[in-house]
Design an enzyme around this catalytic site. Sequence first.
Site: not given
Ligand code: NAD
Length: 482
Positions: A178, A253, A287, A384
């Site tokens: 997804k 992650e 991240c 962050e």
């Molecule tokens: P997000 O949590 O909003 O979304 C991530 C994913 O989760 C998307 O595919 C989204 O559609 C899905 N999602 C959203 N709500 C959900 C729910 N209720 N149930 C299941 N899935 C759901 O994060 P974002 O804004 O897309 O990404 C930014 C964040 O990701 C930052 O905090 C960043 O640090 C983190 N990040 C971490 C890493 C790592 O490897 N540690 C890598 C990249 C990004």
Amino acid sequence: MKDLWFEPEHVFTGGVWRVPKSGAYLTVTDPSTGADLCRIARGNAADIDAAVKAARDARAGDWGTMTATERGRVLTRIGQLVLEHADALARIEALDVGKPLTQARNDAIALARYCEFYGGAADKVMGDTIPYQAGYTVYTLREPHGVTGHIVPWNYPMQIIGRSVGAALAMGNACVLKPAEEACLTALAFADLAAQAGLPAGALNVVPGLGAEAGAALSAHPGVDHLSFTGSVGTGGLVQAAAAQNVAPVTLELGGKSPQLVFADADLDAALPFLVNAGIQNAGQTCSAASRILVEQPIHDRVVDMMAARYETLHVGPALHDLDLGPLISARQKEIVESYLGLAAPGQIAAQGQLADGLPPGGCYVRPTLLTGIAPDDRLAQEEIFGPMQVVIPFRDEAEAIAIANGTDYGLVTGVWTRDGARQMRLARALEAGQVFINNYGAAGGVELPFGGVGKSGHGREKGFEALYGFSRLKTVAALHG
Ligand code: NAD
């Protein structure tokens, strides 16, 4: 949108492009201009259910019976196709998420590299034989979980798909992916290339859609045996709670507020590019961004001056212009970053980069900003931001440097700059993070290097061989033969 060789409006399940069962769609916009690019499916619980069923069928069929060597060959072929399509993938990503072309191409190369690495590793995962009581032969087997769910964010779609789906496929799992609603196009392109390379139907299924709909349905699905989530702390908690209802294991992650520590004996000329790039790469939407630069007091002003001089040369513009920074992913992300910038007093802004002339009014651009005079417990040094903003914080001695470095909820990555070998070793142990880099930052992203966090940065490890262990379960076989 021109140049797409796959079906952007469809979901990909069971090896076939299908109209989404939801019958609903989302509009894809270009963050460089605000213009609409195309539509993608707004998959729902019924689409996820079909994808999980297709994955289960694949496990019971061609995919489940392939040898590890055959799986490795398929992955290697996928990597080759990704390499051949690197320019096309980079252009799609640049338009979809606003990533400057060179950075987007690097992501495509990294995706290919994950496929190569996990293709080569697929038949090199072994169990142990365990010395035990007389009359027994005991050994362990590493087996796939079965169906793995992969929920990925928008900031590095190709890299995160590579490290997560690549490792899961190598171990023989069937995947349901997804992608983030803001960044689905390269995920769909990847599924198409994987099918062209001979990946059996159902081994990889892709359902674009909203997090609260398709993402939540995947997290809670009882047919999913393992979940890999990359994203924000809040959503990670929701995914883990949903998976707990099915007692499914989860790799999280999550975010970070990663520091680089610069001691007075450091080679500052070598450090400078790492200090700045690690804050502004992908417009700070990383991240593992080094959003805190901790500097030993005697060299604080010198480091600020060096970083400020570099900041003033940075240029921000449309992704296809391939400047230092592109736009942020969305107007919403721009609003968030600007609200953090509003917390800084004018005297705390040490330097800012430049916006290119004539930017499209619908683009989501912000100037990269270097801040000083921020206390370690200030929100700007704790939260962050996910934008191109770095704070420089002085420290008195090693003990204070460690306390500040470890003084957030996160623990993803840390960089240490010092020529003192004993200090390097002490800090490598004292710093609470999943990765510590000495006299560099990020080690060029190496796909071989296990990656993941402590604290609110998450748990579990992806990348390297560790990911293969994470995407498998261990079985102990004890034979009593006398
Ligand atoms: P997000 O949590 O909003 O979304 C991530 C994913 O989760 C998307 O595919 C989204 O559609 C899905 N999602 C959203 N709500 C959900 C729910 N209720 N149930 C299941 N899935 C759901 O994060 P974002 O804004 O897309 O990404 C930014 C964040 O990701 C930052 O905090 C960043 O640090 C983190 N990040 C971490 C890493 C790592 O490897 N540690 C890598 C990249 C990004």
